[in-house]
Design an enzyme around this catalytic site. Structure first.
Site, mmCIF file in Angstrom:
data_model
loop_
_atom_site.group_PDB
_atom_site.id
_atom_site.type_symbol
_atom_site.label_atom_id
_atom_site.label_comp_id
_atom_site.label_asym_id
_atom_site.label_seq_id
_atom_site.Cartn_x
_atom_site.Cartn_y
_atom_site.Cartn_z
ATOM 1 N N ASP A 119 0.779 -1.235 0.000
ATOM 2 C CA ASP A 119 0.000 0.000 0.000
ATOM 3 C C ASP A 119 0.816 1.294 0.000
ATOM 4 O O ASP A 119 0.571 2.189 -0.783
ATOM 5 C CB ASP A 119 -0.963 -0.033 1.206
ATOM 6 C CG ASP A 119 -2.033 1.039 1.131
ATOM 7 O OD1 ASP A 119 -2.408 1.418 0.000
ATOM 8 O OD2 ASP A 119 -2.496 1.500 2.174
ATOM 9 N N ARG A 130 -2.393 -2.193 -7.375
ATOM 10 C CA ARG A 130 -3.421 -2.638 -8.320
ATOM 11 C C ARG A 130 -2.818 -2.952 -9.688
ATOM 12 O O ARG A 130 -3.193 -3.932 -10.324
ATOM 13 C CB ARG A 130 -4.526 -1.585 -8.444
ATOM 14 C CG ARG A 130 -5.348 -1.451 -7.183
ATOM 15 C CD ARG A 130 -6.697 -0.836 -7.470
ATOM 16 N NE ARG A 130 -6.628 0.458 -8.137
ATOM 17 C CZ ARG A 130 -6.633 1.619 -7.495
ATOM 18 N NH1 ARG A 130 -6.697 1.653 -6.177
ATOM 19 N NH2 ARG A 130 -6.574 2.751 -8.152
ATOM 20 N N SER A 136 -8.845 -4.786 -13.268
ATOM 21 C CA SER A 136 -9.058 -3.478 -12.653
ATOM 22 C C SER A 136 -10.469 -3.021 -12.994
ATOM 23 O O SER A 136 -10.791 -2.743 -14.146
ATOM 24 C CB SER A 136 -8.020 -2.486 -13.187
ATOM 25 O OG SER A 136 -8.022 -1.325 -12.392
ATOM 26 N N ASN A 164 -14.695 0.513 -10.625
ATOM 27 C CA ASN A 164 -14.634 1.172 -9.315
ATOM 28 C C ASN A 164 -13.194 1.378 -8.845
ATOM 29 O O ASN A 164 -12.950 1.736 -7.691
ATOM 30 C CB ASN A 164 -15.423 0.369 -8.268
ATOM 31 C CG ASN A 164 -14.869 -1.039 -8.057
ATOM 32 O OD1 ASN A 164 -13.901 -1.447 -8.708
ATOM 33 N ND2 ASN A 164 -15.488 -1.788 -7.168
ATOM 34 N N ARG A 224 -4.611 8.356 10.755
ATOM 35 C CA ARG A 224 -4.581 9.821 10.732
ATOM 36 C C ARG A 224 -4.871 10.433 12.095
ATOM 37 O O ARG A 224 -5.027 11.645 12.222
ATOM 38 C CB ARG A 224 -5.592 10.345 9.707
ATOM 39 C CG ARG A 224 -5.291 9.955 8.278
ATOM 40 C CD ARG A 224 -4.192 10.759 7.656
ATOM 41 N NE ARG A 224 -4.653 12.061 7.194
ATOM 42 C CZ ARG A 224 -3.842 13.054 6.803
ATOM 43 N NH1 ARG A 224 -2.534 12.883 6.840
ATOM 44 N NH2 ARG A 224 -4.321 14.190 6.376
#
Length: 378
Positions: A134, A141, A152, A155, A295
């Site tokens: 990530d 992806r 893919s 969305n 966050r």
């Protein structure tokens, strides 16, 4: 040992350690991705959370100079919450998206990749291996698509035939020249359900996302949320699953293969009011192990205030007034003032009028004025 044999052994071992799908791709340039990323940048559609250097995102040899192959892995995660607590009038609840259920997926995938690295090193001690999940340079992806994990989707998620798009992705760059797998044919066809259902129109067209309008991105921002998005947020505290839940490929897909991914219903759907006054320590103790905490508490608290406004929760009025009086953060004070305007009663109007006189922050004053205006129209 030749690369074909090693590949078969890796596939076999990956099943033993709980990797649900594995694919192999060449480490050549991602030319098509480069054009897409440049277009995204020019249009102002990027989120800002990505690796800023586009060259590194599309050229694996800039990350591992001798790169020959990339191993892509996928782990399926649950889509249904067992024993989900109900939201009541006195105790409204928010929701974390499915990708924030259970233990932080970065930790789970890194564990699997680490085991895979150890296994490969035992077979090829001199092998160069670099794993990422990530937050690495490469696009998870794009790698998964090339490695045949899935296609893919419109969305912008990888859709696997077996697990739909409810998969976490990770990859490993290596100098071992593995025989590559074939990409899967696109299965979206004429279906456009995700594009039509997107609450903010962030899916500009199939396969193109304006991250700046995406609720999943917006829930992670720390400033004031633009007013046009507040009504779209609903009771979402972190992330958004709409483009996944409407996807026909995800119908009936719900996998509970990994104990560490099992959600705690009280964390996946927490009560809103207790979130408002949670200390940093309490937040870390309760939510620190989930990906949605990365966050910090401020965006979650701001979103909780917006969710209370969405529910028009009268029982939250005293809590919101306390925030406006005592919270040192302008974003929290201002959002609470706006929410009071949405929920509305006589006490709220009087309080806002009084507090606006004492407020020093201009943005907070503007939010208070919006709240007062809404209450005066009642």
């Amino acid at each position: 040992m030749n690369a074909y044999q090693l590949k078969e052994e890796i596939i076999s071992y990956s099943k033993e350690i709980g990797i649900d799908k594995i694919g192999f791709a060449s480490a050549s340039m991602f030319d098509e991705l480069k054009n897409r990323l440049l277009a995204q940048q020019e249009l102002g559609y990027a989120s800002g959370f990505e690796e800023p250097d586009i060259e590194k995102r599309v050229d694996p040899t800039l990350v591992v100079p001798k790169a020959r192959s990339i191993i892509s892995i996928a782990l399926a995660y649950p889509s249904k919450l067992k024993d989900a607590p109900k939201s009541t009038k006195e105790d409204r609840r928010g929701i974390f998206c499915r990708a924030s259920w259970g233990q932080d997926y970065h930790t789970v995938l890194r564990d699997r990749l680490q085991k895979l690295e150890t296994f490969i090193k035992e077979k090829v001690p001199a092998a160069i291996l670099q794993s990422m999940v990530d937050t690495g340079e490469l696009s998870d992806r794009a790698v998964a698509e090339r490695a045949g994990i899935g296609w893919s989707g419109k969305n912008c998620a990888i859709i696997t035939p077996e697990f739909g798009s409810y998969v976490y992705l990770g990859e490993m760059i290596t100098d071992i020249p593995f025989p590559p797998d074939k990409p899967i044919e696109d299965g979206c066809g004429t279906c456009n359900k995700c594009v039509d259902a997107c609450p903010t129109g962030a899916l500009v067209t199939g396969g193109q996302l304006n991250s700046q309008r995406c609720i999943a991105f917006l829930t992670q921002t720390k400033g004031f949320l633009a007013e046009e998005f507040r009504s779209k947020l609903g009771n979402r505290l972190y992330g958004c699953d709409t483009c996944q839940t409407v996807c026909p490929e995800n119908k009936g897909k719900d996998f509970h293969f990994h104990p560490e991914m099992e959600p705690d219903p009280e964390l996946a759907k927490p009560k809103l009011k207790p979130l408002l006054t949670m200390s940093n320590r309490e937040f870390k103790e309760k939510f620190g192990h989930v990906s949605g905490s990365w966050r910090g508490k401020k965006p979650i608290q701001r979103n909780a205030i917006i969710a209370l406004a969405h529910f028009k929760d009268q029982t939250a009025v005293p809590d919101l007034i306390e925030l406006i009086k005592n919270d040192v953060r302008p974003v929290i004070r201002g959002t609470a003032a706006w929410a009071l305007g949405k929920i509305g009663n006589k006490e709220a109007l009087d309080t806002l009028m009084n507090l606006r006189e004492k407020e020093k922050d201009q943005e907070v004053i503007e939010e208070m004025s919006k709240g007062i205006e809404m209450l005066q129209e009642i």
